[in-house]
Design a protein around this motif. Structure first.
Motif, PDB file in Angstrom:
ATOM      1  N   PRO A 223       0.812  -1.228   0.000  1.00 51.32           N
ATOM      2  CA  PRO A 223       0.000   0.000   0.000  1.00 51.32           C
ATOM      3  C   PRO A 223       0.839   1.270   0.000  1.00 51.32           C
ATOM      4  O   PRO A 223       0.341   2.349  -0.327  1.00 51.32           O
ATOM      5  N   GLY A 224       2.119   1.162   0.346  1.00 53.31           N
ATOM      6  CA  GLY A 224       2.994   2.326   0.351  1.00 53.31           C
ATOM      7  C   GLY A 224       3.618   2.634  -1.000  1.00 53.31           C
ATOM      8  O   GLY A 224       4.360   3.618  -1.132  1.00 53.31           O
ATOM      9  N   LEU A 225       3.341   1.792  -2.014  1.00 48.73           N
ATOM     10  CA  LEU A 225       3.898   2.035  -3.348  1.00 48.73           C
ATOM     11  C   LEU A 225       3.414   3.388  -3.876  1.00 48.73           C
ATOM     12  O   LEU A 225       2.219   3.670  -3.889  1.00 48.73           O
ATOM     13  N   SER A 226       4.341   4.228  -4.335  1.00 48.48           N
ATOM     14  CA  SER A 226       3.996   5.576  -4.788  1.00 48.48           C
ATOM     15  C   SER A 226       5.091   6.066  -5.717  1.00 48.48           C
ATOM     16  O   SER A 226       6.178   5.446  -5.810  1.00 48.48           O
ATOM     17  N   PRO A 227       4.867   7.179  -6.416  1.00 47.88           N
ATOM     18  CA  PRO A 227       5.947   7.733  -7.245  1.00 47.88           C
ATOM     19  C   PRO A 227       7.218   7.994  -6.448  1.00 47.88           C
ATOM     20  O   PRO A 227       8.325   7.796  -6.964  1.00 47.88           O
ATOM     21  N   GLU A 228       7.060   8.407  -5.200  1.00 44.44           N
ATOM     22  CA  GLU A 228       8.226   8.688  -4.372  1.00 44.44           C
ATOM     23  C   GLU A 228       9.038   7.425  -4.104  1.00 44.44           C
ATOM     24  O   GLU A 228      10.278   7.436  -4.211  1.00 44.44           O
ATOM     25  N   THR A 229       8.367   6.332  -3.744  1.00 44.40           N
ATOM     26  CA  THR A 229       9.100   5.097  -3.449  1.00 44.40           C
ATOM     27  C   THR A 229       9.681   4.483  -4.720  1.00 44.40           C
ATOM     28  O   THR A 229      10.757   3.889  -4.694  1.00 44.40           O
ATOM     29  N   VAL A 230       8.973   4.635  -5.835  1.00 44.05           N
ATOM     30  CA  VAL A 230       9.487   4.122  -7.109  1.00 44.05           C
ATOM     31  C   VAL A 230      10.751   4.879  -7.507  1.00 44.05           C
ATOM     32  O   VAL A 230      11.762   4.283  -7.906  1.00 44.05           O
ATOM     33  N   ALA A 231      10.716   6.215  -7.387  1.00 40.44           N
ATOM     34  CA  ALA A 231      11.884   7.014  -7.734  1.00 40.44           C
ATOM     35  C   ALA A 231      13.072   6.661  -6.839  1.00 40.44           C
ATOM     36  O   ALA A 231      14.205   6.502  -7.323  1.00 40.44           O
ATOM     37  N   ALA A 232      12.824   6.515  -5.530  1.00 41.30           N
ATOM     38  CA  ALA A 232      13.905   6.191  -4.603  1.00 41.30           C
ATOM     39  C   ALA A 232      14.532   4.843  -4.929  1.00 41.30           C
ATOM     40  O   ALA A 232      15.751   4.670  -4.848  1.00 41.30           O
ATOM     41  N   ALA A 233      13.696   3.857  -5.306  1.00 49.16           N
ATOM     42  CA  ALA A 233      14.201   2.518  -5.612  1.00 49.16           C
ATOM     43  C   ALA A 233      15.107   2.517  -6.835  1.00 49.16           C
ATOM     44  O   ALA A 233      15.939   1.616  -6.994  1.00 49.16           O
TER      45      ALA A 233
END
Length: 328
Positions: A223-233
């Motif tokens: 549920p925490g998947l977001s543009p922010e987490t994708v970019a950080a990964a």
């Protein structure tokens, strides 16, 4: 259960009208223009459903099939058609493009826009109709590949063409659970074909986009998947992530939502009435709010999650012709 429709027992003077009705019932409303000097036409269609896909095998005399704006208004549900030619030749015209195939060829067209299919001699073909809502693809990409012929000697076309032909032939013997999995495979393979044809010579940028899409698919349940987490990964800024997806025709946030909804839709179809509850499916694929999930689902699929599941139940029982895609 297969639907078999034929003009064989129809009086000669009534065959054209009967064939017109058969085409409308098994495929969708279209105009039929026979090539025979006497205006006669004979044919037969075997129609099936495989999950959300509509499948038809057609054998008929020479003719022209034309889908007009008036026909589209009568039956607006959008499909992308994958047309496998078995015998005879076929010529497709759509969006100002013309594509001709011989036996073994593959044509693609969009049923939501006018088109003409010419068969100048007796022919046989298989047609797979893929619902537009089930394809997680930008409209611009679909417009670039519809109205075209696909090479079947190399690349994804060499895989897709025999796969579709096999799907149509094996559909009557597939139990529902297997049918849904095969349909999902066909949708994914078609998406791969579109990517291959619309993004040739990918390079570093497109390789990164593919890796980002794979990352999103692997983490949809979070549920925490977001543009922010994708970019950080991927060790890039959120701003650069959004720039990458400007050419994809969809934002990263919308892509995450669409992929989650697609997984939920497939699980609801596979589970039927005895499957897990709607809220459980939503939470499994990363939706925190059931109400938000239901609103988003209806916005994309035109039905609430419970209505979507009921359509599948009706399709299995054969009670609703429209649900199985063989009626109007």
């Amino acid at each position: 259960m297969s639907l078999f429709l034929t003009t064989d027992a129809t009086p000669a003077e009534e065959r054209l009208a009967h064939w017109h009705d058969i085409i409308g019932r098994a495929l969708m409303p279209m105009r039929v223009t026979p090539y025979a000097p006497d205006g006669a036409v004979s044919g037969r269609i075997v129609a099936d459903r495989l999950g959300p896909l509509r499948l038809s095998t057609i054998e008929a005399d020479a003719q022209r099939l034309t889908r007009t704006r008036a026909d589209i208004a009568r039956s607006p549900r959008p499909f992308v058609a994958a047309h496998v030619q078995i015998s005879g030749r076929a010529e497709l015209r759509q969006d100002g493009r013309t594509a001709t195939v011989a036996p073994g060829g593959l044509l693609l067209h969009d049923t939501a826009r006018p088109y003409t299919l010419d068969f100048p001699e007796p022919f046989a073909c298989r047609i797979v109709l893929l619902p537009r809502h089930a394809l997680d693809l930008p409209d611009d990409d679909l417009r670039r590949i519809t109205g075209t012929a696909v090479g079947t000697d190399t690349g994804v076309g060499a895989i897709l063409m025999p796969f579709l032909a096999t799907l149509v032939a094996s559909a009557p013997s597939c139990p529902p659970a297997i049918a849904d999995r095969l349909a999902a495979g066909a949708l994914d393979l078609f998406g791969t074909l579109v990517a291959e044809r619309t993004r040739p010579g990918d390079g570093a940028r497109d390789d990164l986009v593919r890796r980002i899409r794979d990352h999103i698919d692997r983490h949809l349940a979070d549920p925490g998947l977001s543009p922010e987490t994708v970019a950080a990964a991927h060790h890039i800024s959120v701003r650069y992530l959004h720039r990458l997806f400007e050419k994809e025709g969809i934002t990263v946030g919308r892509l995450i939502q669409r992929r989650r909804l697609a997984r939920c839709a497939r699980e609801l179809l596979r589970g039927g009435a005895a499957g897990p509850g709607v809220a459980a499916v939503a939470h499994r694929w990363g939706f925190v709010s059931s109400a938000h999930f239901s609103r988003s689902f209806r916005g994309v699929y035109g039905h609430s999650p419970r209505e979507w599941r009921a359509l599948r139940t009706a399709a299995v029982s054969g009670a609703v012709d429209e649900a199985v895609g063989l009626g109007h």
